[in-house]
Design a protein around this motif. Sequence first.
Motif, PDB file in Angstrom:
ATOM      1  N   GLY A 176       0.796  -1.225   0.000  1.00  0.00           N
ATOM      2  CA  GLY A 176       0.000   0.000   0.000  1.00  0.00           C
ATOM      3  C   GLY A 176       0.826   1.271   0.000  1.00  0.00           C
ATOM      4  O   GLY A 176       0.384   2.302   0.480  1.00  0.00           O
ATOM      5  N   ARG A 234       0.753   6.788   0.253  1.00  0.00           N
ATOM      6  CA  ARG A 234       0.127   5.591   0.813  1.00  0.00           C
ATOM      7  C   ARG A 234      -1.252   5.394   0.185  1.00  0.00           C
ATOM      8  O   ARG A 234      -1.882   6.345  -0.249  1.00  0.00           O
ATOM      9  CB  ARG A 234      -0.025   5.728   2.324  1.00  0.00           C
ATOM     10  CG  ARG A 234       1.292   5.807   3.040  1.00  0.00           C
ATOM     11  CD  ARG A 234       1.065   5.850   4.542  1.00  0.00           C
ATOM     12  NE  ARG A 234       2.322   5.922   5.246  1.00  0.00           N
ATOM     13  CZ  ARG A 234       3.025   4.862   5.617  1.00  0.00           C
ATOM     14  NH1 ARG A 234       2.578   3.656   5.351  1.00  0.00           N
ATOM     15  NH2 ARG A 234       4.168   5.006   6.263  1.00  0.00           N
ATOM     16  N   SER A 235      -1.702   4.163   0.178  1.00  0.00           N
ATOM     17  CA  SER A 235      -2.995   3.844  -0.442  1.00  0.00           C
ATOM     18  C   SER A 235      -4.145   4.559   0.263  1.00  0.00           C
ATOM     19  O   SER A 235      -5.174   4.824  -0.353  1.00  0.00           O
ATOM     20  CB  SER A 235      -3.239   2.337  -0.447  1.00  0.00           C
ATOM     21  OG  SER A 235      -3.262   1.837   0.875  1.00  0.00           O
ATOM     22  N   THR A 236      -3.994   4.894   1.528  1.00  0.00           N
ATOM     23  CA  THR A 236      -5.056   5.583   2.264  1.00  0.00           C
ATOM     24  C   THR A 236      -5.266   7.012   1.763  1.00  0.00           C
ATOM     25  O   THR A 236      -6.291   7.622   2.065  1.00  0.00           O
ATOM     26  CB  THR A 236      -4.744   5.622   3.774  1.00  0.00           C
ATOM     27  OG1 THR A 236      -3.468   6.234   3.972  1.00  0.00           O
ATOM     28  CG2 THR A 236      -4.740   4.224   4.364  1.00  0.00           C
ATOM     29  N   GLN A 237      -4.318   7.545   1.004  1.00  0.00           N
ATOM     30  CA  GLN A 237      -4.423   8.911   0.482  1.00  0.00           C
ATOM     31  C   GLN A 237      -5.092   8.970  -0.889  1.00  0.00           C
ATOM     32  O   GLN A 237      -5.328  10.043  -1.421  1.00  0.00           O
ATOM     33  CB  GLN A 237      -3.033   9.557   0.400  1.00  0.00           C
ATOM     34  CG  GLN A 237      -2.333   9.651   1.730  1.00  0.00           C
ATOM     35  CD  GLN A 237      -3.142  10.408   2.773  1.00  0.00           C
ATOM     36  OE1 GLN A 237      -3.867  11.338   2.463  1.00  0.00           O
ATOM     37  NE2 GLN A 237      -3.023   9.987   4.017  1.00  0.00           N
ATOM     38  N   ASP A 250      -7.920   9.071  -3.457  1.00  0.00           N
ATOM     39  CA  ASP A 250      -9.288   9.574  -3.366  1.00  0.00           C
ATOM     40  C   ASP A 250     -10.055   9.179  -4.622  1.00  0.00           C
ATOM     41  O   ASP A 250      -9.631   9.492  -5.720  1.00  0.00           O
ATOM     42  CB  ASP A 250      -9.241  11.097  -3.239  1.00  0.00           C
ATOM     43  CG  ASP A 250     -10.604  11.712  -3.054  1.00  0.00           C
ATOM     44  OD1 ASP A 250     -11.500  11.004  -2.582  1.00  0.00           O
ATOM     45  OD2 ASP A 250     -10.756  12.899  -3.387  1.00  0.00           O
ATOM     46  N   GLN A 263      -7.765   1.514  -4.491  1.00  0.00           N
ATOM     47  CA  GLN A 263      -6.802   1.304  -3.417  1.00  0.00           C
ATOM     48  C   GLN A 263      -5.372   1.175  -3.918  1.00  0.00           C
ATOM     49  O   GLN A 263      -4.468   0.967  -3.126  1.00  0.00           O
ATOM     50  CB  GLN A 263      -7.183   0.050  -2.624  1.00  0.00           C
ATOM     51  CG  GLN A 263      -8.471   0.197  -1.860  1.00  0.00           C
ATOM     52  CD  GLN A 263      -8.390   1.300  -0.807  1.00  0.00           C
ATOM     53  OE1 GLN A 263      -7.450   1.364  -0.033  1.00  0.00           O
ATOM     54  NE2 GLN A 263      -9.358   2.190  -0.802  1.00  0.00           N
ATOM     55  N   SER A 264      -5.171   1.270  -5.217  1.00  0.00           N
ATOM     56  CA  SER A 264      -3.814   1.170  -5.747  1.00  0.00           C
ATOM     57  C   SER A 264      -3.660   2.089  -6.957  1.00  0.00           C
ATOM     58  O   SER A 264      -4.633   2.597  -7.497  1.00  0.00           O
ATOM     59  CB  SER A 264      -3.493  -0.274  -6.132  1.00  0.00           C
ATOM     60  OG  SER A 264      -4.272  -0.675  -7.234  1.00  0.00           O
ATOM     61  N   ARG A 298       4.543  15.698   2.208  1.00  0.00           N
ATOM     62  CA  ARG A 298       3.541  14.628   2.286  1.00  0.00           C
ATOM     63  C   ARG A 298       2.517  14.842   1.190  1.00  0.00           C
ATOM     64  O   ARG A 298       2.088  15.953   0.933  1.00  0.00           O
ATOM     65  CB  ARG A 298       2.821  14.649   3.627  1.00  0.00           C
ATOM     66  CG  ARG A 298       3.679  14.523   4.816  1.00  0.00           C
ATOM     67  CD  ARG A 298       4.166  13.096   4.965  1.00  0.00           C
ATOM     68  NE  ARG A 298       5.136  13.065   6.053  1.00  0.00           N
ATOM     69  CZ  ARG A 298       5.330  12.030   6.808  1.00  0.00           C
ATOM     70  NH1 ARG A 298       4.648  10.939   6.605  1.00  0.00           N
ATOM     71  NH2 ARG A 298       6.223  12.063   7.761  1.00  0.00           N
ATOM     72  N   VAL A 302      -1.283  14.143  -0.056  1.00  0.00           N
ATOM     73  CA  VAL A 302      -2.630  13.794   0.416  1.00  0.00           C
ATOM     74  C   VAL A 302      -3.612  14.005  -0.723  1.00  0.00           C
ATOM     75  O   VAL A 302      -3.317  14.709  -1.687  1.00  0.00           O
ATOM     76  CB  VAL A 302      -3.050  14.620   1.647  1.00  0.00           C
ATOM     77  CG1 VAL A 302      -2.167  14.309   2.833  1.00  0.00           C
ATOM     78  CG2 VAL A 302      -3.035  16.099   1.355  1.00  0.00           C
ATOM     79  N   ASP A 303      -4.777  13.414  -0.625  1.00  0.00           N
ATOM     80  CA  ASP A 303      -5.858  13.581  -1.605  1.00  0.00           C
ATOM     81  C   ASP A 303      -5.398  13.319  -3.041  1.00  0.00           C
ATOM     82  O   ASP A 303      -5.545  14.162  -3.918  1.00  0.00           O
ATOM     83  CB  ASP A 303      -6.476  14.979  -1.513  1.00  0.00           C
ATOM     84  CG  ASP A 303      -7.080  15.258  -0.164  1.00  0.00           C
ATOM     85  OD1 ASP A 303      -7.568  14.286   0.452  1.00  0.00           O
ATOM     86  OD2 ASP A 303      -7.078  16.413   0.268  1.00  0.00           O
TER      87      ASP A 303
END
Length: 100
Positions: free
Chosen positions: A47, A63-66, A68, A73-74, A93, A95-96
């Motif tokens: 991830g 990271r996969s959590t970022q 959107d 997820q990848s 970093r 994000v989004d």
Amino acid sequence: MEVGIAFVSFPLSVERLQRSVYTVAARDEQEPGMHCGTVAWFDAQRGVGAITVDVSGAEVSVRSTQIDGGGRQSLTAATRVAFTLLDHPCGPRIVDVFVP
């Protein structure tokens, strides 16, 4: 500047569609913090991956959590993405992450 979208594979709200067109067309010149780049690599099992930022050429981790949008997820290498880049004491970093 003309921007067209030929096919959208998941439902988008009008606001989301405007954001994607705005992000890709205007890039970071008009919206501070928004950048475009290319996925350098991404390991779906862990991830994590890296995106090369267009403006600076720097490779920043993601990271996969970022990610959107659409339950994705990848990411796939060489995919163009738009994202927000934040300053952090440990380094930049991402994000989004948005895949237009």
